[in-house]
Design a protein around this motif. Structure first.
Motif, PDB file in Angstrom:
ATOM      1  N   THR A  35       0.826  -1.206   0.047  1.00  0.00           N
ATOM      2  CA  THR A  35       0.018  -0.030   0.192  1.00  0.00           C
ATOM      3  C   THR A  35       0.952   1.227   0.017  1.00  0.00           C
ATOM      4  N   LEU A  36       2.023   1.228   0.819  1.00  0.00           N
ATOM      5  CA  LEU A  36       2.886   2.399   0.837  1.00  0.00           C
ATOM      6  C   LEU A  36       3.507   2.504  -0.503  1.00  0.00           C
ATOM      7  N   MET A  37       3.800   1.591  -1.207  1.00  0.00           N
ATOM      8  CA  MET A  37       4.581   1.808  -2.352  1.00  0.00           C
ATOM      9  C   MET A  37       3.732   2.432  -3.186  1.00  0.00           C
ATOM     10  N   ARG A  38       2.490   1.938  -3.397  1.00  0.00           N
ATOM     11  CA  ARG A  38       1.184   2.623  -4.320  1.00  0.00           C
ATOM     12  C   ARG A  38       1.259   4.188  -3.961  1.00  0.00           C
ATOM     13  N   ALA A  39       1.166   4.537  -2.805  1.00  0.00           N
ATOM     14  CA  ALA A  39       1.078   5.898  -2.326  1.00  0.00           C
ATOM     15  C   ALA A  39       2.182   6.622  -2.743  1.00  0.00           C
ATOM     16  N   VAL A  40       3.433   6.001  -2.533  1.00  0.00           N
ATOM     17  CA  VAL A  40       4.557   6.820  -3.054  1.00  0.00           C
ATOM     18  C   VAL A  40       4.707   6.958  -4.552  1.00  0.00           C
ATOM     19  N   ARG A  41       4.076   6.062  -5.290  1.00  0.00           N
ATOM     20  CA  ARG A  41       4.109   6.090  -6.712  1.00  0.00           C
ATOM     21  C   ARG A  41       3.002   7.160  -7.193  1.00  0.00           C
ATOM     22  N   SER A  42       2.084   7.478  -6.231  1.00  0.00           N
ATOM     23  CA  SER A  42       1.143   8.078  -6.681  1.00  0.00           C
ATOM     24  C   SER A  42       1.219   9.693  -7.025  1.00  0.00           C
ATOM     25  N   GLU A  43       0.629  10.213  -8.030  1.00  0.00           N
ATOM     26  CA  GLU A  43       1.009  11.644  -8.467  1.00  0.00           C
ATOM     27  C   GLU A  43       0.244  12.646  -7.272  1.00  0.00           C
ATOM     28  N   GLU A  44      -0.577  12.135  -6.735  1.00  0.00           N
ATOM     29  CA  GLU A  44      -1.223  13.024  -5.768  1.00  0.00           C
ATOM     30  C   GLU A  44      -0.604  13.020  -4.190  1.00  0.00           C
ATOM     31  N   LYS A  93       7.662  22.224  14.005  1.00  0.00           N
ATOM     32  CA  LYS A  93       7.507  23.224  13.299  1.00  0.00           C
ATOM     33  C   LYS A  93       8.198  23.493  12.033  1.00  0.00           C
ATOM     34  N   ALA A  94       9.529  22.875  12.162  1.00  0.00           N
ATOM     35  CA  ALA A  94      10.681  22.693  10.927  1.00  0.00           C
ATOM     36  C   ALA A  94       9.788  21.861   9.970  1.00  0.00           C
ATOM     37  N   ILE A  95       9.057  20.852  10.282  1.00  0.00           N
ATOM     38  CA  ILE A  95       8.528  20.008   9.338  1.00  0.00           C
ATOM     39  C   ILE A  95       7.224  20.789   8.576  1.00  0.00           C
ATOM     40  N   LEU A  96       6.344  21.517   9.385  1.00  0.00           N
ATOM     41  CA  LEU A  96       5.324  22.097   8.665  1.00  0.00           C
ATOM     42  C   LEU A  96       5.681  23.141   7.766  1.00  0.00           C
ATOM     43  N   SER A  97       6.990  23.755   8.274  1.00  0.00           N
ATOM     44  CA  SER A  97       7.437  24.936   7.375  1.00  0.00           C
ATOM     45  C   SER A  97       8.091  24.277   5.997  1.00  0.00           C
ATOM     46  N   TYR A  98       8.678  23.212   6.107  1.00  0.00           N
ATOM     47  CA  TYR A  98       9.018  22.465   4.856  1.00  0.00           C
ATOM     48  C   TYR A  98       7.859  21.999   3.873  1.00  0.00           C
ATOM     49  N   VAL A  99       6.663  21.230   4.696  1.00  0.00           N
ATOM     50  CA  VAL A  99       5.417  21.157   3.990  1.00  0.00           C
ATOM     51  C   VAL A  99       4.937  22.116   3.120  1.00  0.00           C
ATOM     52  N   GLU A 100       4.854  23.364   3.935  1.00  0.00           N
ATOM     53  CA  GLU A 100       4.319  24.507   3.200  1.00  0.00           C
ATOM     54  C   GLU A 100       4.911  24.869   2.034  1.00  0.00           C
ATOM     55  N   ASN A 101       6.418  24.904   2.015  1.00  0.00           N
ATOM     56  CA  ASN A 101       7.120  25.246   0.912  1.00  0.00           C
ATOM     57  C   ASN A 101       6.775  24.207  -0.082  1.00  0.00           C
ATOM     58  N   ALA A 102       7.058  22.872   0.141  1.00  0.00           N
ATOM     59  CA  ALA A 102       6.707  21.929  -0.944  1.00  0.00           C
ATOM     60  C   ALA A 102       5.250  22.121  -1.641  1.00  0.00           C
ATOM     61  N   ALA A 103       4.342  22.223  -0.490  1.00  0.00           N
ATOM     62  CA  ALA A 103       2.954  22.411  -1.197  1.00  0.00           C
ATOM     63  C   ALA A 103       2.981  23.636  -2.234  1.00  0.00           C
ATOM     64  N   ARG A 104       3.552  24.574  -1.680  1.00  0.00           N
ATOM     65  CA  ARG A 104       3.638  25.852  -2.862  1.00  0.00           C
ATOM     66  C   ARG A 104       4.181  25.316  -3.995  1.00  0.00           C
ATOM     67  N   TYR A 105       5.345  24.576  -3.998  1.00  0.00           N
ATOM     68  CA  TYR A 105       6.090  24.244  -4.946  1.00  0.00           C
ATOM     69  C   TYR A 105       5.236  23.416  -6.087  1.00  0.00           C
ATOM     70  N   TYR A 106       4.454  22.475  -5.567  1.00  0.00           N
ATOM     71  CA  TYR A 106       3.598  21.926  -6.347  1.00  0.00           C
ATOM     72  C   TYR A 106       2.337  22.418  -6.830  1.00  0.00           C
ATOM     73  N   GLY A 107       2.211  23.702  -6.514  1.00  0.00           N
ATOM     74  CA  GLY A 107       1.141  24.551  -6.804  1.00  0.00           C
ATOM     75  C   GLY A 107      -0.016  24.567  -6.023  1.00  0.00           C
ATOM     76  N   ALA A 108       0.056  24.087  -4.965  1.00  0.00           N
ATOM     77  CA  ALA A 108      -1.116  24.507  -3.820  1.00  0.00           C
ATOM     78  C   ALA A 108      -1.010  25.808  -3.447  1.00  0.00           C
ATOM     79  N   THR A 109      -2.464  26.410  -3.149  1.00  0.00           N
ATOM     80  CA  THR A 109      -2.658  27.688  -2.569  1.00  0.00           C
ATOM     81  C   THR A 109      -2.979  27.865  -1.295  1.00  0.00           C
ATOM     82  N   ALA A 110      -3.369  26.381  -0.788  1.00  0.00           N
ATOM     83  CA  ALA A 110      -3.767  26.342   0.804  1.00  0.00           C
ATOM     84  C   ALA A 110      -3.286  25.010   1.191  1.00  0.00           C
ATOM     85  N   LEU A 111      -3.100  24.868   2.344  1.00  0.00           N
ATOM     86  CA  LEU A 111      -2.761  23.527   3.200  1.00  0.00           C
ATOM     87  C   LEU A 111      -3.700  23.476   4.289  1.00  0.00           C
TER      88      LEU A 111
END
Length: 138
Positions: A35-44, A93-111
């Protein structure tokens, strides 16, 4: 501490971290590799692994989707887990900051995230429903 985008070579480490997380919640967590491998390979889905040196100490994951009501892409934080010895030291806090930046990179406008009200509002999230919090990334 370093945070890396998750690669297929990290499946075993992530599987172990998921087992620790499941055990803390009182749930069974075995047999997730396929299941993890399917999720890792997912585009979403995007996974990130947190390491202290070479030792995996946590992970995070978010899903991306297009929100037709908002007219844009939204990231939903699905996991943020740290082993107990690494909590309360600023890693979350560092992880959330990283995730926010990654979400922006992938085109998300909200988290969006589900969580405890006081914790989420302290990180700049605002309630959108009873248990879902959203942070605009623009």
């Amino acid at each position: 501490m370093e945070i890396f985008p998750f690669g297929e070579e990290d499946v075993f480490a992530l599987s172990k971290l998921l087992q620790y997380e499941s055990a803390e919640r009182g749930k069974a967590g075995g047999g997730m590799t396929e299941t993890l491998m399917r999720a890792v390979r997912s585009e979403e889905v995007r996974f990130f692994i947190v390491k202290e040196g070479d030792f995996p100490v946590g992970f995070s994951a978010f899903t991306l989707r297009y929100d037709y009501a908002l007219g844009n892409r939204v990231a939903t934080l699905e996991h943020l887990y740290l082993m107990p010895d690494f909590r309360g030291k600023g890693y979350g806090k560092a992880i959330l900051s990283y995730v926010e930046n990654a979400a922006r990179y992938y085109g998300a406008t909200a988290l969006q995230i589900r969580g405890e009200e006081n914790k989420m509002q302290a990180f700049g999230f605002i309630p959108t429903t009873e248990t879902v919090y959203k942070k605009n990334l623009t």
